[in-house]
Design an enzyme around this catalytic site. Structure first.
Site, short mmCIF file in Angstrom:
data_model
loop_
_atom_site.label_atom_id
_atom_site.label_comp_id
_atom_site.label_asym_id
_atom_site.label_seq_id
_atom_site.Cartn_x
_atom_site.Cartn_y
_atom_site.Cartn_z
N LYS A 198 0.85 -1.19 0.00
CA LYS A 198 0.00 0.00 0.00
C LYS A 198 0.89 1.25 0.00
O LYS A 198 1.51 1.60 1.00
CB LYS A 198 -0.90 0.01 1.24
CG LYS A 198 -1.88 1.17 1.24
CD LYS A 198 -1.79 1.91 2.56
CE LYS A 198 -2.04 3.36 2.57
NZ LYS A 198 -2.02 4.21 1.46
N GLY A 226 7.04 5.94 7.75
CA GLY A 226 6.08 7.04 7.80
C GLY A 226 6.22 7.78 9.10
O GLY A 226 7.29 7.81 9.71
N SER A 227 5.12 8.36 9.55
CA SER A 227 5.18 9.23 10.73
C SER A 227 5.18 8.41 12.02
O SER A 227 4.78 7.23 12.03
CB SER A 227 3.99 10.17 10.73
OG SER A 227 2.80 9.41 10.81
N GLY A 277 3.20 4.92 12.93
CA GLY A 277 4.10 3.84 13.36
C GLY A 277 3.64 3.20 14.66
O GLY A 277 3.67 1.98 14.82
N GLU A 296 10.29 2.61 10.33
CA GLU A 296 11.21 3.72 10.10
C GLU A 296 10.38 4.99 10.16
O GLU A 296 9.43 5.14 9.39
CB GLU A 296 11.89 3.61 8.73
CG GLU A 296 12.97 2.56 8.64
CD GLU A 296 14.09 2.74 9.65
OE1 GLU A 296 14.30 3.86 10.15
OE2 GLU A 296 14.74 1.73 9.94
N CYS A 341 13.57 12.23 5.78
CA CYS A 341 13.65 11.86 7.20
C CYS A 341 15.07 12.07 7.72
O CYS A 341 15.27 12.22 8.92
CB CYS A 341 13.21 10.42 7.38
SG CYS A 341 13.98 9.32 6.21
N GLN A 352 0.83 19.90 4.09
CA GLN A 352 2.22 19.99 4.55
C GLN A 352 2.69 21.45 4.54
O GLN A 352 3.43 21.88 5.42
CB GLN A 352 3.13 19.11 3.68
CG GLN A 352 4.57 19.07 4.14
CD GLN A 352 4.76 18.48 5.54
OE1 GLN A 352 4.22 17.45 5.87
NE2 GLN A 352 5.53 19.18 6.39
N GLU A 397 9.59 17.22 14.52
CA GLU A 397 9.89 17.10 13.09
C GLU A 397 8.92 17.99 12.29
O GLU A 397 7.71 17.85 12.43
CB GLU A 397 9.75 15.66 12.63
CG GLU A 397 10.17 15.49 11.19
CD GLU A 397 10.00 14.07 10.70
OE1 GLU A 397 8.90 13.53 10.88
OE2 GLU A 397 10.96 13.53 10.13
P1 NDP Z 1 2.11 8.81 7.43
O1 NDP Z 1 2.40 8.08 8.68
O2 NDP Z 1 0.97 9.74 7.41
O3 NDP Z 1 1.82 7.79 6.25
C1 NDP Z 1 2.68 6.70 5.98
C2 NDP Z 1 1.87 5.58 5.37
O4 NDP Z 1 0.98 5.06 6.36
C3 NDP Z 1 0.99 6.04 4.20
O5 NDP Z 1 0.94 5.04 3.22
C4 NDP Z 1 -0.37 6.20 4.88
O6 NDP Z 1 -1.46 6.13 3.99
C5 NDP Z 1 -0.34 5.02 5.83
N1 NDP Z 1 -1.34 5.07 6.89
C6 NDP Z 1 -1.98 6.16 7.39
N2 NDP Z 1 -2.87 5.77 8.35
C7 NDP Z 1 -2.76 4.43 8.47
C8 NDP Z 1 -3.40 3.45 9.29
N3 NDP Z 1 -4.36 3.76 10.19
N4 NDP Z 1 -3.05 2.18 9.16
C9 NDP Z 1 -2.10 1.81 8.28
N5 NDP Z 1 -1.48 2.68 7.45
C10 NDP Z 1 -1.79 3.98 7.55
O7 NDP Z 1 3.46 9.49 6.96
P2 NDP Z 1 3.70 10.40 5.66
O8 NDP Z 1 3.33 9.70 4.40
O9 NDP Z 1 3.11 11.71 5.95
O10 NDP Z 1 5.30 10.47 5.61
C11 NDP Z 1 6.03 11.42 6.27
C12 NDP Z 1 6.68 10.81 7.48
O11 NDP Z 1 7.47 9.70 7.12
C13 NDP Z 1 7.65 11.77 8.15
O12 NDP Z 1 7.40 11.80 9.54
C14 NDP Z 1 9.01 11.19 7.87
O13 NDP Z 1 10.00 11.45 8.79
C15 NDP Z 1 8.72 9.75 7.79
N6 NDP Z 1 9.75 9.08 6.98
C16 NDP Z 1 10.68 8.32 7.60
C17 NDP Z 1 11.69 7.72 6.90
C18 NDP Z 1 12.67 6.83 7.59
O14 NDP Z 1 13.23 5.98 6.95
N7 NDP Z 1 12.91 6.98 8.88
C19 NDP Z 1 11.82 7.90 5.45
C20 NDP Z 1 10.77 8.70 4.89
C21 NDP Z 1 9.78 9.26 5.65
P3 NDP Z 1 -2.08 7.49 3.35
O15 NDP Z 1 -1.06 7.99 2.43
O16 NDP Z 1 -3.30 7.05 2.67
O17 NDP Z 1 -2.35 8.40 4.51
#
Ligand code: NDP
Length: 477
Positions: free
Chosen positions: A171, A224-225, A229, A246, A280, A327, A379
């Site tokens: 996804k 992701g966030s 997470g 991550e 990130c 954002q 962040e």
């Molecule tokens: P989000 O946590 O909002 O989204 C990440 C993913 O999770 C998306 O595919 C999102 O879907 C999905 N998601 C959202 N809600 C749920 C849920 N309830 N259950 C399962 N999956 C869900 O993060 P962002 O996309 O906004 O990314 C930015 C963040 O990612 C920043 O905080 C950044 O630091 C971090 N990041 C970390 C990295 C690392 O390696 N440490 C690398 C890159 C980014 P949808 O898009 O539909 O909301």
């Protein structure tokens, strides 16, 4: 307009769609991408489960050929896929092509790695018994990715999952489905059997949540966030499932009095502001000792004046737009918070208008910030950086480590003593000396500590730790 559909059990399906909008030109629809349901996700998980027994026993040459074909096609189409990436996410075309090349290299790496799968045989402490240590694939892997690296992050999760014999439900972030669709299409045409790789685009709260709730998903790899997470972690514990997270960063870059000023300024400008600060591993805290502070701020500000913020596809653009309106609001809210907290706005802070309507923001530099301000602790994920003045190396190191995060940490210095001490004592998964905190190799481990990461490292041969389960077998001779 064509709807780019989901791939479930080897079939392209789905008629409801969401618009993928170009953040450099909001009049442009990059494409229509399927909006998957919880039912689609369940079907995809069932397909991946059914495909697992056969794929987990597939020959390593079959896996090699598919991974290699994918890597080769991504490289051959790097300009086209890079342009697609720049249009859907907003990083500049050269940055987007660079990310696409990296995705190709990751597939090439795991195409090699699959031919090197090995176990260990060792003697037992008991006579006439042999011990074998092998790695089994986990089963169905749920892959959930963020919007900021639309092709590299999917690649660095899909390639090892397939290499080690797992099947996948993938996804991507709703904002950037196009590159994900493209690599799934490439792998499908490269000959992956039905059900081995399933793509379900759609909302996190629907598709992602259905993955978290399924007892048939054996492992979830998430980037992701921090907030999402934590949901992945809680749901995975409920199902006794392996998970890897991550998440965010608030990466420090220390600049010492003895630093080469040009090296320090280039590293800070690159990792603070390129890719619109949406990495990130971006340096969002510049921790600078007194003797070089004013010179460094003057040189960095002069550098920022030369950077062009514009449409990601325009030649000469250094910084593309912020990814979307939400954002952009987060970034501008933090700029207001920084001013109210008493930091000095040394550069930028303004939303910009360009020929095409988009989410353009000036690179923004705060000085006179403290490490306790919200702009230094939370962040932001945009081109907003704070400079924190410190007395000496000891205070710089303590300030660098005083954060809930621990992804990447950097130092600019010509002192071997300080560089060595910093590498040993930085509380981060990755340490950079005289280099930007962002920008990593594809064949070595990637990941952090503290609030930034959980579970085994990604990438390189260390990826095996997450995508496999170790088995110890004893045989009486
Ligand atoms: P989000 O946590 O909002 O989204 C990440 C993913 O999770 C998306 O595919 C999102 O879907 C999905 N998601 C959202 N809600 C749920 C849920 N309830 N259950 C399962 N999956 C869900 O993060 P962002 O996309 O906004 O990314 C930015 C963040 O990612 C920043 O905080 C950044 O630091 C971090 N990041 C970390 C990295 C690392 O390696 N440490 C690398 C890159 C980014 P949808 O898009 O539909 O909301």
């Amino acid at each position: 307009m064509t709807i780019y559909q989901n791939l479930i059990a080897g079939e392209w399906i789905g008629s409801d769609a969401t618009k993928n909008i170009n953040p450099s030109d909001t009049n442009e629809v990059v494409g229509l991408y399927a909006d998957g349901s919880a039912e689609d996700t369940k079907n995809a998980i069932a397909a991946a489960k059914a495909a697992f027994p056969s794929w987990s026993r597939s020959g390593i040459w079959e896996r090699h050929v598919i991974l290699k074909k994918a890597g080769d096609e991504i490289m051959a189409r790097k300009d086209e896929l890079g342009a697609l990436l720049a249009r859907e996410e907003g990083k500049t075309l050269p940055e987007a092509i660079g990310e696409t090349i990296r995705a190709s290299q990751i597939f090439e790496f795991f195409a090699g790695e699959v031919l090197r799968l090995a176990g260990e045989t060792i003697p037992s402490v008991r006579p006439n018994i042999g011990v074998e240590i092998t790695r089994d694939p986990l089963g169905v892997i749920g892959i959930i990715t963020p919007w900021n690296f639309p092709i590299a992050i999917p690649a660095w999760k899909i390639a090892p999952a397939l290499c080690y014999g797992n099947t996948i439900v993938f996804k991507p972030a709703e904002l950037v489905p196009a590159c994900s669709w493209a690599i799934v299409d490439i792998l499908h045409r490269a000959g992956l059997p039905k059900g081995v790789l399933n793509l379900v685009m759609g909302k996190g709260s629907v598709v992602g949540q259905a993955m978290l709730d399924s007892p048939d998903v054996a492992g979830i790899t998430f980037t992701g966030s921090t907030g999402t997470g934590k949901r992945v972690a809680a749901a995975s514990l409920e199902h006794n499932r392996k998970f890897q997270l991550e998440m965010g960063g608030k990466n420090p870059m220390v600049v010492l009095d003895d630093a080469d000023l040009n090296v320090a300024v280039e590293a800070a400008a690159n990792s603070g502001f390129f890719s619109t600060g949406q990495r990130c591993t971006a340096s969002s805290r510049l921790i600078v000792t007194e003797g070089i502070h004013d010179k460094f701020v003057a040189a960095l500000t002069a550098k920022l004046e030369t950077l062009i913020v514009d449409n990601a596809m325009k030649s000469g653009t250094h910084i593309g737009p912020v990814v979307d309106e939400k954002q952009l609001k987060t970034d501008t809210d933090y700029i207001e918070i920084g001013k109210k907290e008493g930091a000095k706005l040394a550069f930028g802070g303004e939303v910009l208008k360009r020929d095409t309507p988009g989410f353009y923001l000036q690179p923004t530099l705060f000085t006179e910030a403290t490490n306790q301000m919200r702009i230094s602790r939370e962040e932001i994920f945009g081109p907003v950086v704070s400079v924190i003045r410190v007395k000496d190396y000891e205070e710089a190191l303590a300030t660098a480590n005083d954060t809930p995060f621990g992804l990447s940490s950097g130092i600019a210095t010509t002192s071997l003593k300080h560089a060595t001490h910093f590498k040993r004592n930085a509380e981060a998964g990755m340490v950079m000396v005289n280099l930007p905190t962002a920008g990593v190799d594809f064949h070595v481990p990637f990941g952090g500590r503290k609030g930034s990461s959980y579970g085994p490292r990604e990438q390189g041969k260390y990826a095996a730790e997450f995508y496999t389960s170790v088995k110890t077998s004893y045989t009486l001779a």
